[in-house]
Design a protein around this motif. Structure first.
Motif, PDB file in Angstrom:
ATOM      1  N   UNK A  42     -14.722  47.353  59.348  1.00  0.00           N
ATOM      2  CA  UNK A  42     -13.283  47.166  59.528  1.00  0.00           C
ATOM      3  C   UNK A  42     -12.600  47.375  58.187  1.00  0.00           C
ATOM      4  N   UNK A  43     -11.616  48.246  58.157  1.00  0.00           N
ATOM      5  CA  UNK A  43     -10.902  48.493  56.905  1.00  0.00           C
ATOM      6  C   UNK A  43     -10.211  47.227  56.401  1.00  0.00           C
ATOM      7  N   UNK A  48     -12.230  41.650  51.270  1.00  0.00           N
ATOM      8  CA  UNK A  48     -13.349  41.403  50.366  1.00  0.00           C
ATOM      9  C   UNK A  48     -13.103  41.985  48.986  1.00  0.00           C
ATOM     10  N   UNK A  49     -12.404  43.102  48.924  1.00  0.00           N
ATOM     11  CA  UNK A  49     -12.128  43.752  47.645  1.00  0.00           C
ATOM     12  C   UNK A  49     -10.871  43.227  46.970  1.00  0.00           C
ATOM     13  N   UNK A 106     -19.424  48.545  50.530  1.00  0.00           N
ATOM     14  CA  UNK A 106     -19.163  47.321  51.290  1.00  0.00           C
ATOM     15  C   UNK A 106     -19.273  47.594  52.791  1.00  0.00           C
ATOM     16  N   UNK A 107     -18.815  48.766  53.221  1.00  0.00           N
ATOM     17  CA  UNK A 107     -18.940  49.114  54.640  1.00  0.00           C
ATOM     18  C   UNK A 107     -20.407  49.151  55.062  1.00  0.00           C
ATOM     19  N   UNK A 108     -21.261  49.695  54.208  1.00  0.00           N
ATOM     20  CA  UNK A 108     -22.694  49.732  54.525  1.00  0.00           C
ATOM     21  C   UNK A 108     -23.282  48.323  54.543  1.00  0.00           C
ATOM     22  N   UNK A 109     -22.784  47.459  53.672  1.00  0.00           N
ATOM     23  CA  UNK A 109     -23.248  46.069  53.675  1.00  0.00           C
ATOM     24  C   UNK A 109     -22.880  45.393  54.998  1.00  0.00           C
ATOM     25  N   UNK A 110     -21.646  45.608  55.455  1.00  0.00           N
ATOM     26  CA  UNK A 110     -21.227  45.046  56.737  1.00  0.00           C
ATOM     27  C   UNK A 110     -22.038  45.645  57.882  1.00  0.00           C
TER      28      UNK A 110
END
Length: 241
Positions: free
Chosen positions: A37-38, A44-45, A23-27
């Motif tokens: 951002x954590x 999202x999760x 998800x971080x890579x998607x953002x």
């Protein structure tokens, strides 16, 4: 059976950690490194902020994990390309590694920008660690290319700029001396020049600077790689553009 619960817990934790990074890579792809951002990932999760902080204590730790993975994937691609060509054909190895570098970058543009683009604002990378180790693996592939051609390449470099070990960072110089004790400082410099020639055109292409002037950037890159084989002391193979 006593080990079943811990193993399951470890597996679920690894899966959740992997999902966080995905998800971080998607953002990152959608909005750049500033978007990582954590708390946003946790929302999202469907996790609480407290829960996600049990995986990564802060944003910098997550970015470091991403950088480590990205360098590892690039090194994997370069190592595989190198090993897939027989040692008796070092010129083909140069082309294979160069093409692997370009193909990986074009397939993973945001990851490329993460490690080679502008620094992430506010990010403080740790000293050493896994990310540096993965980066060093890619450097080692380049040094192996130089090592194979150095007896011939050295003759071509007579009379050029004189390099000393003090020209390089201590960790890089130490690594070269440890893994390639027979290579002189000039060979270490040639490995850096090899990287710059692979990287330079790829970066221009990926950031869109070649398109106004060039319809076939792959052909220009191939020409550069063929010339690089000569610089490294090899006879370029005959290829079809």
């Amino acid at each position: 059976m006593a080990d079943a619960t811990p193993r399951r817990r470890d597996r679920l934790r690894a899966e959740t950690s992997a999902e966080i990074k995905t998800i971080a890579l998607k953002h990152l792809s959608a909005n750049g490194a500033d978007a990582i951002s954590l708390r946003a990932i946790a929302r999202e999760m469907g996790m609480t902020a407290g829960a996600i902080y049990s995986y990564y204590t802060n944003r910098d730790e997550l970015i470091t994990a991403l950088i480590t993975d990205v360098y590892g994937a690039l090194a994997d691609a370069m190592e595989a390309a190198y090993e897939n060509v027989p040692p008796r054909d070092p010129a083909a190895r140069v082309l294979a590694v160069g093409q692997a570098y370009r193909q990986w970058a074009l397939a993973n543009p945001e990851e490329f920008r993460l490690i080679y683009g502008d620094p992430v604002p506010g990010y403080q990378p740790p000293d050493g660690g896994a990310a540096k180790a993965e980066e060093a693996r890619a450097c080692t592939v380049l040094l192996r290319l130089v090592e194979a051609g150095w007896p011939h390449a050295a003759a071509a470099h007579n009379g050029g700029v004189r390099h000393e070990w003090t020209d390089f960072g201590p960790s890089f110089a130490s690594r070269v001396n440890e893994l390639f004790p027979d290579l002189p400082p000039a060979a270490a410099a040639l490995s850096m020049r090899t990287w710059s020639r692979m990287h330079g055109q790829v970066a221009l292409e990926l950031y869109g600077h070649l398109r106004p002037q060039l319809q076939e950037p792959g052909k220009l890159y191939l020409s550069e790689m063929l010339d690089l084989t000569r610089t490294l002391g090899f006879t370029p193979p005959t290829v079809k553009a």
